[in-house]
Each structure stands twice: as structure tokens, then as C-alpha cells.
Scaffold this active site. Structure first.
Site: not given
Ligand code: TRP
Length: 344
Positions: A122, A206, A209
Site C-alpha cells: 500500500k 484478483k 474495488k
């Protein structure tokens, strides 16, 4: 000497999990998490929360956050969580999470957090610009779990490392404060159909969102037309479906669609192939679209109904927070005593 540690945790089994209110939930969340929550609530005492404390590790618009929390709560209810069976609440409504997280910040070691791959992913190259909260995120997650002495945590594969950290924190706390068996060492539940739902545009990524292409995922709030269209547009290959799963080894997109069909229908992938072997995607996709619309369509409808008047959601979250606090507060009070706080 026996292997059986006399000090093992001896309390009841308890399930706990949470989802961050950051972006639309999709088919991957539904099959990978929400379906499991709804099933587990009938087997074990279940606590499911909305992780709004975790959400603000990255900037969230204050005027939108409450709505985002209600959306996740609506998704929980629309996918079958029953507030009379499971305890459903917002993390920020139970101050014990943050209180316990502070103590755990002083139990966890920097070296342990330095190994967390999700933080590295991240933060990327600019970790000095990230919030301190993002770094210590997994410590708060350990507090979420251990405040309820939860023993089973249904999560995605990407959370496995955070569960290992939770176990390390529990073990070190029990040792350091001379409280053998005080906290359980919880297990991640990552198995099951739908554990790995991939993007409709790329069978190797994957479903997420954060994917910029909305066509890569089926959102829980998509209506029937959008669902059908996304299935029609899903990437595939020109080959017919094979007889066995080995025949899908090098066909990531085809394998993904077969997996989605199986998970939505509640059957094995082998069953799906037995039915469709020899047929191409021209025949398979309309069947998958119908199935997806019949399962997902009503969920979106129920979410819209709940969100149109959030009073019902708010009532459920208020009641859930009270029940959650009733369980977490005595544990955190005991922690304060063990640590030796003046107020303990
Ligand atoms: N980190 C989890 C995720 O992104 C969300 C989460 C926060 C969680 N606290 C938790 C999951 C405690 C399980 C238990 O999916």
C-alpha cells in the site's frame, strides 16, 4: 512433560470479522466473505463489524464516511446476516478497540510490523508520506479480534499475515503479563468456494474495488442489466469448456468463470464442467448471466431498500454496539489490571 500445554485458552469458540467501508463491495467480497459470515452465524457466536477506524488510515471524506459505513451494514443484512443471531456494529462505536490497540502497540515489535507485506504494497515507494495508522493497522486488527477473544477469523488469503501477527501479539501478551491462556491464538478461515474470485477482465488479477475498470467486477449494488452486461463482456477464450479441471490449467479467464458459476450455484466446479463440457462461452455466458442476476439482483435491491431509510440500519448498529461493548469491556478492564494501570 506432555505436549498439552496446561495453559491453553479454554474459552468458547467465537467468530469475528470486519470489512472496511472504503469502496463498493463486489462479487469477490460476497463469495469470499459475506456468504461465509451468514453461514457461520448459525454455527458459532458471530461478531461482524464495519472497520471505520481502519478506513481512516487513508483519507476519507468526513461527509461521506457515515454513509459508507451504512452501505457495508446494508450489505451484511442483504446477504443474510441476521441481527438477532449475529452481532453487527461499527468499530468506532466500541472504544475498547482503540484502547486495546494502544496496549498492543506496546507489545508488538517494530521488526514484526516491518515484515508486513500489505503495508509495503500500500505504501509503495513513499512510505514516509503514509499515516502512522497505516503502519500500525495490523495491531488494531489484532485488538479487534482479541477484544472479543475470537478464535476463528474468516478473511481473504491476503489477511493471513495479519492473523499470524495477531497470534504473536496474543502469545507475547500472555507471556509478558504472566497470564497463560488469557488470549486465544485465533485461526484464519481462508478456505472455501469463492476464496479467489478474479477480475472479469484479467483472470490473473484478483477482483478488486480498486481496479479502475468497473467492468472488472460485479458490484453488490449493480442492477440486473449491469450484471448481465458485465458477464457478457467478460474476457474469455475461443475454446469450448473441457471435461475436467485440468483442461482449464492454462485458461485463467475460463477457470474464473467456471469458479464463479460453481460458487454462485453452490456446486463443485466438476459439476459445472459435467454440465457444460463441449460448449463454448456463447452458450455458457448467458447461463452464467442468468444465475448471477438471480443471486445478486435481489441483494442489490435489498441494499437499496435499506439505504433509502437508514433508520433501521442505525438501530441495528446501535444495538450491536451495545452488545459488542458488553463483551469487550470486561476483557479490556482485565487487560488494564494485568498491565498495572492506575485506572486498572
Ligand atoms: N484488514 C481486513 C481487510 O482488509 C479488515 C479487518 C479489520 C478485519 N479488522 C479485522 C478482518 C479483524 C478480520 C478481523 O480485509
Amino acid at each position: 512433560m506432555t505436549d498439552q500445554a496446561p495453559t491453553a485458552y479454554a474459552g468458547p469458540e467465537r467468530v469475528l470479522s470486519g470489512v472496511q467501508p472504503t469502496g463498493d463491495l463486489h462479487l469477490g467480497n460476497y463469495l469470499g466473505a459475506l456468504v461465509k459470515f451468514a453461514r457461520l452465524q448459525h454455527e458459532i457466536d458471530t461478531f461482524i463489524f464495519v472497520a471505520d477506524l481502519h478506513a481512516i488510515t487513508a483519507w476519507q471524506e468526513p461527509s461521506k464516511l457515515k454513509h459508507q459505513v451504512r452501505e457495508i451494514a446494508a450489505a451484511y443484512l442483504a446477504t443474510g446476516l441476521d441481527p438477532k443471531v449475529a452481532t453487527i456494529f461499527a468499530q468506532s462505536a466500541v472504544p475498547e478497540h482503540a484502547e486495546l490497540a494502544w496496549v498492543f502497540n506496546c507489545v508488538a515489535r517494530l521488526g514484526w510490523l516491518d515484515r508486513m507485506t500489505q503495508f509495503k504494497d500500500k505504501a509503495g515507494k513513499h512510505k514516509e508520506r503514509e499515516s502512522v495508522g497505516l503502519y500500525t493497522y495490523p495491531v488494531l486488527q489484532a485488538a479487534d479480534i482479541l477484544a472479543y477473544k475470537a478464535t476463528k477469523v474468516p478473511v481473504g488469503e491476503d489477511q493471513r499475515q495479519h492473523l499470524e501477527l495477531t497470534r504473536d501479539i496474543a502469545q507475547k501478551f500472555n507471556n509478558d503479563f504472566n497470564a497463560p491462556g488469557f488470549f486465544p491464538l485465533p485461526d484464519a478461515l481462508t478456505q472455501g468456494p469463492g476464496a479467489r474470485i478474479m477480475s472479469l477482465r484479467d483472470g490473473t488479477a484478483k477482483m478488486s474495488k480498486s481496479d479502475p475498470s468497473d467492468n472488472s467486477r460485479i458490484n453488490l449494488t449493480d442492477d440486473a442489466d449491469a450484471i448481465a452486461q458485465k458477464v457478457r463482456k467478460a474476457r474469455t477464450d475461443p475454446e469450448p469448456l473441457p471435461e475436467t479441471m485440468e483442461g482449464l490449467a492454462d485458461r485463467a479467464e475460463a477457470r474464473n468463470l467456471v469458479g464463479i458459476y460453481a460458487a454462485l450455484a453452490g456446486v463443485t466446479e466438476a459439476r459445472v464442467l459435467a454440465e457444460f463440457a463441449g460448449q463454448g462461452f456463447g452458450a455458457f455466458k448467458p447461463k452464467l448471466a442468468d444465475l448471477a442476476v438471480s443471486v445478486m439482483g435481489p441483494i442489490g435491491g435489498e441494499m437499496r431498500r435499506l439505504l433509502a431509510d437508514p433508520a433501521e440500519i442505525d438501530r441495528i448498529l446501535t444495538d450491536g454496539a451495545q452488545r459488542a461493548r458488553a463483551l469487550a469491556a470486561p476483557t479490556v478492564a482485565e487487560v488494564k489490571k494485568l498491565v498495572g494501570f492506575w485506572a486498572g
